[in-house]
Design an enzyme around this catalytic site. Structure first.
Site, mmCIF file in Angstrom:
data_model
loop_
_atom_site.group_PDB
_atom_site.id
_atom_site.type_symbol
_atom_site.label_atom_id
_atom_site.label_comp_id
_atom_site.label_asym_id
_atom_site.label_seq_id
_atom_site.Cartn_x
_atom_site.Cartn_y
_atom_site.Cartn_z
ATOM 1 N N ARG A 1 -2.805 -14.707 1.848
ATOM 2 C CA ARG A 1 -1.867 -13.256 1.571
ATOM 3 C C ARG A 1 -1.433 -13.003 2.952
ATOM 4 O O ARG A 1 -1.757 -13.206 3.755
ATOM 5 C CB ARG A 1 -2.826 -12.585 0.924
ATOM 6 N N HIS B 1 4.070 -1.079 0.636
ATOM 7 C CA HIS B 1 3.133 -0.094 -0.056
ATOM 8 C C HIS B 1 3.127 0.785 0.860
ATOM 9 O O HIS B 1 4.017 0.707 1.848
ATOM 10 C CB HIS B 1 1.957 -0.707 -0.436
ATOM 11 N N CYS C 1 6.386 -4.964 -5.174
ATOM 12 C CA CYS C 1 5.543 -6.088 -5.267
ATOM 13 C C CYS C 1 5.601 -6.872 -6.401
ATOM 14 O O CYS C 1 6.309 -7.432 -6.617
ATOM 15 C CB CYS C 1 4.243 -5.442 -4.798
#
Lengths: 245, 423
Positions: free
Chosen positions: A131, A193, A95
């Site tokens: 997002r 993640h 990320c």
């Protein structure tokens, strides 16, 4: 007994999304194979020499404010990091760290924040600040991997850059071109993640294997572990996403 | 005008009850707001009702309940509002339900606000008190990172020009909320308990909210909460108005903070120490927050565990009671947050091996992996009902089954425990 040293870059500031799980996964999978493992935490102001001795690197994501503090510190140590990655020392960059290893990050107002320029990519903030969030599945050389993504930036790879894989479900690098992450030499950059390694042990083992190969300069074959629980955890989510593993 | 809207709303509401359309319906409020966009603001300003806004990641519900208990015992009429999907309609409906002759018939309105609705509330009401408890990473997929929340809060707090603030001085980001503002502000903080110098991995705000340098802690109570100061710019809490409570009705450091917040408010409202202590003694915990249920003569305690900091604190609380049977339930539905990465920030490894851990929930396999990699033995259940049943069978009447669920898992577990369906 073989030994590897894992350098965990900025755990105090760059570990917002359960990324500690990746360090735990790497450490345990070494331990179960009787590979001695040492994890050194490289926080702001760390000594360059500590980075020199690492056989495997890991860096997670963070918030903007913390990322700024980190970038100032890492810029000073860029040359060592670059040398390591070029030499084939494996690394995992998630990320924020993934974006930071690229050329630049362009904010919504046009401000350019320079990256380290090690990965051939750049990232743009989306105009609408939407997002990209949700479970994601990606087809890679190490099989289909599954994780969770949550990022505002859209990353675009350079022409010769090699993506980590192809998105089967989810958004990936930018939600448009179907690519996810990047693989350069033995280093991986990704938005996944979850954390990524516990449920995708093939990626963890790839990193460990490469770390041993570079360190001991010989081909390394890892002892097989019982990954039935890891695979089950992965397949439960895959099934929910209607994906066959 | 609002007199008639209230009347009309009440008729609608009673009709809806008679027709069995559900008593908790928010459509009287929906209609009221259609008739008058400023219905809520006007009704509040025309009434004597004082508004108490409660914000924070952890502890909102418990703090609301504590305040409600103290105020009710002091003879005040209190109404409670939780922010839900229909924020404004819900609030308008609640006001209609509790109004009489065009005025709200309550001394206090306690308003529990989720992280992301604070700015929205700032647009419509001006609370008499704003309480801020803490700020932790929680459901990042839903609320965002804590820096963006605190930025939005800072803006919202600037709008609360008439409010008195009650802030947790031990949380650096919360302390900083009143920086540069003229509001009257009261601070609470702890100054007791065990000294713990090492920061937990799940610590969120360890850099200075003003200058970005690493903070120095002389004491850490949990996560990033403690006695902090900035070695570079010198920022640190200047005054703390309340450090102790005569009584803490709930276990755990986090609940000490909730109690301090409630007591500080009560004192400021002029309620005397003796009365506060008396009402704290009679306190009954809220839904799933150290709530104790008796099931077939056996004791079950539910401790909502929805993020790394609340999970770590709940585990510590169970450990301090030598708890043995512990059932962890992890769901990933919308109210829980759909990202379960955070379980890797929970410190399972440090748990004593005296606990008998069971796991269940939608993401039970993720929990199983977490246990495997923390070297913990566990029993895995795909079915929550069987998990509860088996655990209850294993304990005797002097023991307690501790359940640590995420939010929707808490509702599921409660339903199974209190409904007729089970056992």
């Amino acid at each position: 007994m073989k030994q590897i040293t894992i350098g965990w870059l900025y755990p105090r500031l760059m570990s917002t999304y359960g990324d500690r799980g990746n360090i735990i996964s790497l450490s345990k999978r070494c331990e179960w194979r009787e590979i001695d493992v040492k994890v050194i935490e490289l926080n702001v102001g760390f000594d360059k020499k500590q980075l020199e001795e690492c056989d495997l690197l890991f860096m997670g994501g963070a918030q903007d404010r913390e990322q700024k503090v980190v970038s100032e510190d890492l810029l000073i140590k860029k040359e060592i990091l670059l040398k390591k990655i070029e030499k084939g020392v494996p690394g995992l960059f998630i990320c924020g760290a993934y974006q930071f290893l690229g050329k630049y990050y362009k904010e919504a107002d046009g401000t350019i924040i320079n990256g380290l320029g090690i990965f051939d990519l750049y990232t743009e903030s989306s105009n609408k600040e939407e997002r990209l969030i949700g479970n994601i599945a990606v087809k890679t050389n190490e099989g289909t991997i599954i994780g969770f993504e949550n990022h505002g930036g859209r990353t675009f790879l350079g022409e010769d850059a090699k993506p980590l894989g192809k998105v089967i479900s989810g958004f990936g690098n930018n939600g448009k071109d179907g690519t996810e992450g990047l693989i350069y030499k033995n280093s991986i950059g990704t938005y996944l993640h979850g954390p990524i390694l516990p449920k995708n042990p093939s990626i963890a083992d790839f990193l460990i294997e490469k770390a041993l190969e570079i360190k001991y300069k010989e081909k390394s074959v890892l002892k097989k572990l019982d990954d039935s629980l890891e695979n089950k955890a992965k397949s439960v989510i895959a099934k929910r996403m209607s994906i066959n593993l | 005008m609002n007199f008639f809207i209230v009347l009309f709303g009440k008729i609608l509401s009673s009709l809806s009850k008679k027709l069995n359309l559900g008593s908790g319906s928010t459509w009287p409020g929906h209609i009221a707001l259609k008739l008058n966009r400023h219905f809520i603001e006007e009704l509040l300003s025309e009434s004597k009702t004082k508004v108490i806004l409660i914000t924070g990641t952890n502890g909102k519900t418990t703090t609301s309940k504590l305040i409600e208990t103290i105020l009710t015992k002091a003879g005040k009429k209190v109404i409670l509002n939780k922010s839900g999907a229909n924020l404004l309609n819900g609030l308008a409906s609640l006001l209609i339900e509790n109004s009489n002759k065009g005025k709200i018939d309550a001394d206090f309105l306690i308003f529990e606000a989720d992280e992301n609705v604070v700015p929205k509330i700032a647009e419509i009401i001006s609370p008499d008190y704003v309480i801020a408890l803490d700020l932790f990473r929680d459901q990042l997929d839903r609320y965002g990172e804590i820096d963006s929340i605190s930025r939005n809060w800072k803006k919202a707090y600037e709008e609360f020009t008439k409010s008195k603030f009650i802030l947790n001085a031990d949380d650096p980001q919360i302390y900083f909320l009143s920086n540069g503002l003229k509001n009257k502000t009261l601070f609470f903080g702890l100054n007791e308990g065990e000294e713990q110098k090492q920061l937990e991995h799940a610590s969120d705000s360890t850099i200075c909210p003003k200058c970005g340098s690493d903070l120095k802690y002389s004491k850490i109570y949990y996560s990033h909460i403690g006695n902090w100061s900035c070695p570079k710019c010198g920022l640190k809490p200047e005054k703390i108005d309340l450090k102790t409570s005569p009584l803490y009705p709930l276990k755990g450091t986090y609940n000490q903070y909730n109690t301090l917040a409630a007591v500080l408010l009560a004192k400021d409202l002029g309620i005397n120490d003796k009365d506060i202590e008396k009402s704290l003694k009679s306190f009954v915990p809220a839904f799933g927050r150290q709530e104790i249920l008796k099931v077939n003569g056996k004791r079950v305690e539910i401790l909502l565990a929805k993020n790394p900091s609340s999970f770590n604190e709940s585990l510590r609380t169970i450990e301090s009671q030598n708890g043995r049977n512990v059932l962890i339930v992890l769901n990933d539905r919308i109210p829980d947050g759909t990202d379960v990465s955070w379980i890797w920030d929970v410190d399972f490894k440090d748990l004593t091996n005296n606990m008998k851990l069971s796991i269940a929930g939608d993401r039970v396999y993720d929990l199983a992996l977490r246990m495997k990699y923390a070297d913990k033995e566990y029993e895995m259940f795909e079915d929550l009902e069987i998990a509860i049943k088996k655990n209850l069978e294993e304990i005797n009447e002097n023991q307690t089954l501790f359940i640590l669920p995420t939010y929707s898992a808490m509702l599921d577990a409660r339903k199974l425990l209190t409904g007729r369906k089970i056992l």
